[in-house]
Structure formats: C-alpha cells, structure tokens
Design an enzyme around this catalytic site. Structure first.
Site, mmCIF file in Angstrom:
data_model
loop_
_atom_site.group_PDB
_atom_site.id
_atom_site.type_symbol
_atom_site.label_atom_id
_atom_site.label_comp_id
_atom_site.label_asym_id
_atom_site.label_seq_id
_atom_site.Cartn_x
_atom_site.Cartn_y
_atom_site.Cartn_z
ATOM 1 N N GLY A 144 28.167 5.281 -43.068
ATOM 2 C CA GLY A 144 27.657 4.821 -44.362
ATOM 3 C C GLY A 144 28.371 3.568 -44.849
ATOM 4 O O GLY A 144 27.805 2.773 -45.609
ATOM 5 N N GLU B 174 27.734 8.183 -36.568
ATOM 6 C CA GLU B 174 27.107 9.426 -37.052
ATOM 7 C C GLU B 174 26.736 10.374 -35.923
ATOM 8 O O GLU B 174 26.828 11.593 -36.063
ATOM 9 C CB GLU B 174 25.851 9.097 -37.882
ATOM 10 C CG GLU B 174 26.124 8.556 -39.268
ATOM 11 C CD GLU B 174 26.288 7.049 -39.318
ATOM 12 O OE1 GLU B 174 26.556 6.443 -38.251
ATOM 13 O OE2 GLU B 174 26.172 6.472 -40.404
HETATM 14 C C1 TC6 Z 1 23.108 9.893 -45.392
HETATM 15 C C2 TC6 Z 1 24.296 9.968 -44.511
HETATM 16 C C3 TC6 Z 1 24.457 8.770 -43.597
HETATM 17 C C4 TC6 Z 1 25.862 8.489 -43.347
HETATM 18 C C5 TC6 Z 1 26.643 9.328 -42.645
HETATM 19 C C6 TC6 Z 1 28.052 9.011 -42.451
HETATM 20 O O1 TC6 Z 1 28.594 8.022 -42.880
HETATM 21 S S1 TC6 Z 1 28.899 10.160 -41.597
HETATM 22 C C7 TC6 Z 1 30.551 9.531 -41.531
HETATM 23 C C8 TC6 Z 1 30.649 8.442 -40.534
HETATM 24 N N1 TC6 Z 1 32.011 8.005 -40.446
HETATM 25 C C9 TC6 Z 1 32.828 8.409 -39.471
HETATM 26 O O2 TC6 Z 1 32.461 9.127 -38.581
HETATM 27 C C10 TC6 Z 1 34.234 7.880 -39.534
HETATM 28 C C11 TC6 Z 1 35.217 9.011 -39.448
HETATM 29 N N2 TC6 Z 1 36.572 8.576 -39.600
HETATM 30 C C12 TC6 Z 1 37.275 7.949 -38.633
HETATM 31 O O3 TC6 Z 1 36.777 7.645 -37.569
HETATM 32 C C13 TC6 Z 1 38.716 7.678 -38.899
HETATM 33 O O4 TC6 Z 1 39.136 8.536 -39.919
HETATM 34 C C14 TC6 Z 1 39.044 6.221 -39.316
HETATM 35 C C15 TC6 Z 1 38.804 5.291 -38.115
HETATM 36 C C16 TC6 Z 1 38.187 5.780 -40.482
HETATM 37 C C17 TC6 Z 1 40.528 6.153 -39.747
HETATM 38 O O5 TC6 Z 1 41.328 6.659 -38.720
HETATM 39 P P1 TC6 Z 1 42.855 7.025 -39.010
HETATM 40 O O6 TC6 Z 1 43.422 7.425 -37.697
HETATM 41 O O7 TC6 Z 1 43.472 5.944 -39.769
HETATM 42 O O8 TC6 Z 1 42.824 8.267 -39.980
HETATM 43 P P2 TC6 Z 1 42.336 9.773 -39.687
HETATM 44 O O9 TC6 Z 1 41.187 9.819 -38.748
HETATM 45 O O10 TC6 Z 1 43.509 10.604 -39.385
HETATM 46 O O11 TC6 Z 1 41.765 10.166 -41.115
HETATM 47 C C18 TC6 Z 1 42.608 10.220 -42.245
HETATM 48 C C19 TC6 Z 1 42.101 11.285 -43.174
HETATM 49 O O12 TC6 Z 1 40.812 10.900 -43.676
HETATM 50 C C20 TC6 Z 1 39.860 11.914 -43.433
HETATM 51 N N3 TC6 Z 1 38.576 11.270 -43.165
HETATM 52 C C21 TC6 Z 1 38.347 10.231 -42.338
HETATM 53 N N4 TC6 Z 1 37.049 9.877 -42.397
HETATM 54 C C22 TC6 Z 1 36.467 10.712 -43.291
HETATM 55 C C23 TC6 Z 1 35.149 10.831 -43.784
HETATM 56 N N5 TC6 Z 1 34.159 10.012 -43.386
HETATM 57 N N6 TC6 Z 1 34.899 11.793 -44.663
HETATM 58 C C24 TC6 Z 1 35.865 12.607 -45.089
HETATM 59 N N7 TC6 Z 1 37.151 12.538 -44.655
HETATM 60 C C25 TC6 Z 1 37.418 11.594 -43.771
HETATM 61 C C26 TC6 Z 1 40.397 12.658 -42.219
HETATM 62 O O13 TC6 Z 1 39.886 13.964 -42.170
HETATM 63 C C27 TC6 Z 1 41.886 12.633 -42.509
HETATM 64 O O14 TC6 Z 1 42.146 13.622 -43.488
HETATM 65 P P3 TC6 Z 1 43.522 14.436 -43.486
HETATM 66 O O15 TC6 Z 1 43.636 15.043 -42.118
HETATM 67 O O16 TC6 Z 1 44.569 13.398 -43.748
HETATM 68 O O17 TC6 Z 1 43.347 15.441 -44.567
#
Ligand code: TC6
Length: 715
Positions: free
Chosen positions: A100, A123
């Site tokens: 998003g 996603e």
């Molecule tokens: C209509 C819908 C359409 C859209 C759909 C979407 O967008 S779907 C989404 C598509 N997006 C993705 O798939 C991206 C998913 N995220 C990532 O790939 C990685 O977190 C990063 C690259 C952003 C940062 O990496 P990094 O190694 O620096 O950090 P880290 O990975 O260790 O995370 C730190 C903390 O943040 C938390 N958290 C992270 N993201 C989310 C989130 N979206 N939400 C909630 N929480 C999230 C994670 O759990 C952790 O919490 P904790 O354990 O501390 O309590």
C-alpha cells in the site's frame, strides 16, 4: 497519524507517523485524508510532498488490522483523491515503499527516491494482491511484463532498478525530502493530466494471450497450490484488457476471495512468525532483549566439506573475515578453487566485487588463535568432533565462542570437551549453507545466553532466519523429519509406491516428495547413523527392532549400493549416476512385492488422504512434544523451521499452524485412530499437550504459548 507543515513558502509537507514502518493504519489513513485536504485548501501551498518519518516512507497496509473489521477511510478513494488533486503531489521515498505504501506513491504525480530505498508490491507473499489500485496502475506505468514480474513474485527492487523501470522519476543520494521539495517547487503550476497513471492506456503487448498463458503456466508451476500468484496474474490481465474502472472492479473481486482465504491467514501468520523467532527466549528465562551478544570481528570455519565451504562463503558474503582450516592439503586446494568460484558467481549475481580477500586458507589449527568465533563443520562423527573441540579449546584465545555445525548430535557432549562449556552452541546450517535461509541455533543446558545471543546475531548478519532451539537428538527439524520419513517407508510396506507417496506430498505443496528428497540427499547418510545406533544390521530384515516397528527398506537398498542420485539408483532410477531426473523403477516395485511376500504383508490401496495424514500428523504430534519439552519456545519457531528449512508450503503456514487450520480435534482423532491400528509405533500416541489444547476448546495457535507456559508452571 500524519503531520502537516508548510516549508519553503509554498510546499505542503505531509509526514506519515506510525513507527516502525509507517504502516497505513486507520489513524494514518485518516491523517492522510485530513492533511491532503488541508494542503489543497491552503492557498499558499502550490505543491505537496508526502514522506514518512524516520527514514521509512511506508511499509504498506497495517497487516495487524486485517484480522479486525476495517475502520477508517479506505485506501482506494484516498489514493484516488491524491491522484485527482489539482496541485502536484510528490512522494519522497526513503527506506521502503512497499505494498500500500508504493500504491500510495503511485497515486502521487511524481516519485523521488533515495538511492538506498527499496520498492515493491509484496502483497502476494501475504496471500493477497495489490488491491489499492497497484495491480492496475503499475502495468500502465511500466508495462505488463515488468508489472507481472513484480506483482507475482513480490520482489523488492532497488531505487536504481525502479528508475530504470520508470517507477520513480528521480533518485537522489542526498536528503530525499529536500530533493522532493526542490522538485515540488519546480513543478508547481504545471499541468497534471499527463501525470495521472490511472488515465494511461496500458502499453500494448503483442500476443497478449500467449504472454498470459506462458506466465500463468510458470506461476502455477512455482506457486505449488498457492492461489494469490494466480489472482495476481488475473488482476494484471484485467489492467491489460479492461478500462481502469472495470479493472478496479476485477481487482476488488479477486481481492475479496483472497482476503478471507486460509492461505492469506497462513502467510500473514508466517510473516509475524518470522519476526517472532528473533525474540527468542530460553527455558532459563534468558531472552533476546536482556542478553548482549559478544562482538565478532573475525570468524573461523574448520572442515571444508560441502557444509564448511557454504558456511565460509556465507560469512565472507556478510563481510566478515574468515580463517578456514582443513587438515588435508588436497581437500584444502580443491575447496579454495570451489569457494572462489562460488564467491565470484554470487558477486556477479549481486553486481558487486567478489569478497575473495575475506577468506584465508590454512591447514594449521594454530591459525585460529585470534578468532572470536569458530564454526566447526567437520564430518558428522561424535568422536571426531570431540577431538576437534578438545584442540579448539587449547588453541583459541579465552572467550572464543565455539559452535558446532551438526544436524543432530549432542551439543552438550561436545561442550564437555572444552574449558568453557558456556561458550558452546550448535549452529545447524542447511545445505547449501550459502543459499538456505534457515539456521537452528542450538543451546545446551550449559550454553550462556550471551553465546546464544552472539550466534543469533551472527545468523542475522549472514542473512539467515535464525531460530533458537534446545538440545535433543535431531533438534527440532530433524527430530520431526525422522517420523515423516519413517511413516513413508511404512506406507511402502503396506502397499504404496515411492511415486504415489511423493505425488501426494508434492500436491500438498512440498517442492519434493520424501523419496525424491531422500535420493537427492543420499540414502547412505541415514544408513550410517542407523548402523552406528546398531539399528541397522547388514543382512537383517526384521520389522520389529528395540521393541517397536522398524522398516529396513532403506537399509536393504543401501546394501545393494542404491544410495540415490549419486549412484544412479535409489528409490528411483536415474539415467546415470549424478543425474537428477527420477524415473519410476520397475525393479523397485518388484523388490517391494517380494519384500511384502517375504514378510506376509498384503498390499492394500492407500489413498492420498491417508498418505498425508500418516506422513504429516506424526510430525505435528512430535511438534507438540517438542513444545511440551520446551525444546522450541512456541509454535512459530517450529513453523519457521519447517517453511525455511524443509520446504513446507508457506501458504499452509507450517506444521503447527496447519494443525490448527485442520482442527486439533481432527488431528487428535486421526492420531488415535492410527495409534490403534499401529500400536507398535509409540510416537503415534497423541501428545498430552495436544489433548490439553483440545480439552480447552482448541485455542488459536497464537494462544498456545500461554497454555504451554501454564503447563510448565504446573510441573
Ligand atoms: C487493500 C490492501 C492493499 C495493500 C496491502 C498491503 O499493503 S499488505 C502489506 C504489504 N507490505 C509488506 O508486505 C511489507 C512488510 N514489511 C517488511 O517487509 C519489513 O517490515 C520492512 C522491509 C518494511 C522493514 O524491515 P525491518 O527489518 O526494518 O523491520 P521488521 O520486518 O522487523 O519490522 C519491524 C516491525 O514492524 C512490523 N511491520 C512491518 N511491516 C508491517 C506492516 N505492513 N503491518 C504491520 N506491521 C508491520 C513488524 O511486524 C515488526 O514488528 P515487531 O516485531 O517489532 O513488533
């Protein structure tokens, strides 16, 4: 939340604020709606920059909100109103713009990225599709083939690649917000019609049908039963063939199916499980946040067989100086040649210089005197490892951490060979060690929390997903795997064939069935262990050993020299030794018939359901025992191990999550049934933790830790 300010006189600055990744929670979405309105209504403001606080643009939708009923402004109209804005909207992308987050940026009229930023639509890895217009805007912006690649794989791209693809307009090495503000000032007042991606026609593709047929075939093959990649292809097809508004309807329709699917739940569970395992804890109460790792500046690897080579390469790729020691000169030279090639190939893939100078080669163990940590990777033989540990203990400086790469030997026995058993841990890498993501960090009863913290941190530095587990035979992964392979052999005795079993397992989603995998890794490895344990005795075919059912089938094949791919014969037939294509082998089928006749076994028809239950449920049952014994801290640890080390299909979450999806009652009932049918297989008896969970109403997997904690406190 989002904060609004005006800078440089005429630029409205909107800052997303939701640490740590500025996920688009309801409050953030509301904040964006309010601040955009403010900026558009402010007559002083001529253009707007959207950025995220603390160097991260936006990690996408807040995945934690997916389980709740949605509140707050929806993403699609929010992004649409940004795109429709009459003042230029500029996204200033630092850190990550994912899901998003990228869709929000695609709604803006311009995108400026920092050179270290990563962008993507991941996603699909959460069982979803980019359903805030991403599946419709991205193909219009960068063309269908490139969009298909990004959306179906979920891969992140660097800012440089994003620029090349046309996702961003400018890349900066300086302060992104400053660059974006400067850019915003330069485009103020310029017409915006040509900047609204949703109005672009999708670039024409010659022979669209052939392209989509080809991509769909590839996706089906690699998805192994996952539904999201297929929906992603369908959504992009809608972008390529339908007007934007109809494409958006299709995107919504496809998302509705995915959003409530079990696969999405499994993948999202797995996302959080991967993060949960980093927050390790030991039964002693030691934890990740109270244990400080020791500094590791220089590492050693001793033993340069396949595992040692892969480990040393992974360490060098992580930027660590590595001293490698191999006693046999010839093996050392060969290893040096192979490892240099591995480093060169890896560097070419990543577009960097090969870190050849990070590795030094020696045949003298004395060269390990000044390293901070040693990973012993000699042959899997307890006596040999003990000898090496004794030497290491004498050679290494005080405080050096001694790690053993073993797939199941007793870490504590090795620790007892050293002056400082608290500095000994297991590091169980998976082959090939420079590729496989999983690392089991094994603590013995005397391993210090600091030693565990150091090994966990080193694993992270090497890019591994590290899971801390207790010391027992086979640790978590191989302890469970043993029952899986044993059940598969029992099924052959009862009437199945390797092809039948493997087909069921592969249709479930494993990349390789149990027998194909056994042929790949070599039947002789398990045979040697069983011989050492005096379980396998050449010439014997008894089916009860040590008071329980035993299948000698694997041993009998080994006695015939059938070790798998390397000998061209195993559970399957290969055209030549080393060949990888498995052919069904009439010899083996005849051998099984003779074996059954010799033991008075009558072959029966075995269906796919039974194969799955017999192979997977005993593993799950052992998983409950592992939790009960405190070898793994929670079901997430087991599931991460299985997904990243053993090919368990990620869209099924992992064995423990899968059990909760199937229903614990059902798993219990089937185990009881199979135990009754096979009382000579003690591990089929349902574990008391499983019974307990069923007795209290089968709580969701996220609640099991509490039950286990209570169980342990009662003991
Ligand atoms: C209509 C819908 C359409 C859209 C759909 C979407 O967008 S779907 C989404 C598509 N997006 C993705 O798939 C991206 C998913 N995220 C990532 O790939 C990685 O977190 C990063 C690259 C952003 C940062 O990496 P990094 O190694 O620096 O950090 P880290 O990975 O260790 O995370 C730190 C903390 O943040 C938390 N958290 C992270 N993201 C989310 C989130 N979206 N939400 C909630 N929480 C999230 C994670 O759990 C952790 O919490 P904790 O354990 O501390 O309590």
């Amino acid at each position: 939340m989002a904060q609004y300010s005006r800078i440089s006189g005429s630029v409205g600055l909107i800052t997303l604020k939701n640490p740590p990744v500025n996920a688009l929670s309801a409050a953030v979405r509301q904040g964006i709606v309010d601040t955009v309105e403010k900026a558009l209504c402010d007559p002083q403001v001529k253009s707007v920059v959207i950025c995220g606080q603390d160097g991260v643009f936006c990690g996408g939708a807040d995945v934690k909100e997916f389980e709740k009923s949605m509140s707050g402004p929806p993403l699609i109209p929010m992004i649409h109103s940004i795109e429709c804005a009459t003042k230029p909207m500029v996204a200033a992308i630092e850190g990550s713009a994912l899901g998003g987050g990228l869709e929000l940026a695609l709604g803006c009229h311009y995108r400026i990225a920092h050179s270290k930023a990563r962008l993507g639509l991941p996603e699909v890895t959460l069982g979803l599709l980019p359903a805030a217009g991403g599946s419709q805007r991205l193909p219009r912006l960068i063309g269908v083939p490139a969009a298909l690649d990004l959306i179906t794989t979920g891969r992140h791209v660097t800012a440089a690649e994003a620029l090349q693809l046309g996702i961003v307009d400018q890349v900066t090495d300086h302060k992104t917000v400053d660059a974006a503000v400067k850019f915003a000032l330069s485009v103020a007042g310029k017409p915006l019609d040509a900047r609204r991606i949703s109005t672009y026609p999708c670039p024409v593709v010659t022979d669209l049908d052939a392209l989509f047929e080809d991509v769909m075939q590839k996706v089906r093959q690699s998805a192994r039963g996952a539904i999201a990649p297929i929906a992603c292809v369908q959504a992009v097809r809608a972008a390529a063939t339908l007007p934007y508004t109809r494409g958006m309807e299709r995107e919504k329709e496809l998302m509705a199916t995915l959003f409530t699917s079990g696969q999405a739940r499994a993948l999202q569970y797995n996302f959080f499980a991967q993060r949960a395992v980093g927050k390790w804890r030991m039964p002693s109460g030691a934890r990740w946040d109270t244990s400080t790792p020791r500094p590791v500046h220089k590492v050693a690897v001793i033993g340069l067989g396949t595992m040692g080579r892969g480990i040393a390469v992974a360490l060098a790729q992580a930027g660590l100086p590595v001293v490698t020691v191999e006693a046999q000169e010839k093996q050392l030279m060969e290893a040096k040649r192979v490892m240099s090639d591995m480093l060169k190939r890896g560097a070419k893939r990543r577009g960097v210089a090969p870190p050849l100078d990070k590795i030094s080669y020696s045949s003298n163990i004395q060269d390990l005197a000044d390293v901070d940590l040693v990973i012993e990777a000699v042959f899997e033989d307890m006596d040999l490892k003990k000898k090496v540990f004794l030497q290491l203990s004498a050679v290494c400086k005080p405080g050096t951490l001694l790690c053993t790469n073993t797939s199941g030997l007793d870490v504590d026995q090795l620790a007892s060979q050293t002056r400082n058993p608290e500095l000994v841990v297991g590091m169980h890498f998976f082959a090939p060690a420079h590729v496989m993501k999983l690392l089991e960090v094994v603590y013995g009863p005397r391993s210090s929390p600091q030693a565990v913290a150091t090994a966990m941190q080193l694993g992270k530095k090497m890019g591994k997903i590290s899971v801390a587990v207790g010391n027992c035979r086979g640790f978590v992964g191989n302890r469970m795997l043993k029952l899986y392979t044993e059940q598969a052999s029992f099924l052959l005795e009862e009437g199945a064939t390797p092809d039948l079993v493997d087909r069921a397992i592969e249709e479930f989603g494993f990349p390789m069935g149990v027998f194909r995998m056994s042929d790949l890794s070599g039947l002789d490895i398990g045979w040697r262990v069983r011989k050492e344990m005096k379980l396998a005795v050449p010439g014997q075919s008894a089916r009860i050993r040590e008071g329980r059912r035993y299948s000698p089938l694997g041993d009998l094949l080994c006695e015939q020299g059938r070790f798998g791919q390397k000998t061209g014969r195993g559970w399957y037939r290969y055209n030549k030794p080393g060949d990888r294509v498995a052919h069904s082998d009439p010899w083996l089928h005849h051998f099984l018939e003779e074996y059954r006749a010799q033991h008075g076994l009558v072959a029966r028809r075995i269906d796919q359901q039974e194969i799955l239950e017999r192979c997977l449920y005993p593993m799950i049952n052992e998983g409950f025992r592992i939790l009960q014994d405190g070898i793994a801290a929670g079901p997430e640890d087991i599931d991460v191990i299985y997904v990243f080390g053993y090919g368990w299909p990620r869209h099924c979450g992992g064995p423990m999550f899968y059990a909760s999806m199937v229903g614990l009652e059902k798993v219990l009932e089937r185990l009881e049934h199979y135990y009754q049918a096979h009382p000579d297989v003690p591990y089929l008896q349902p574990c008391s933790l499983l019974r307990r969970l069923v007795a209290i109403g089968s709580p969701p997997v996220q609640k099991w830790r509490e039950v286990i904690k209570n169980l342990h406190s009662q003991l």
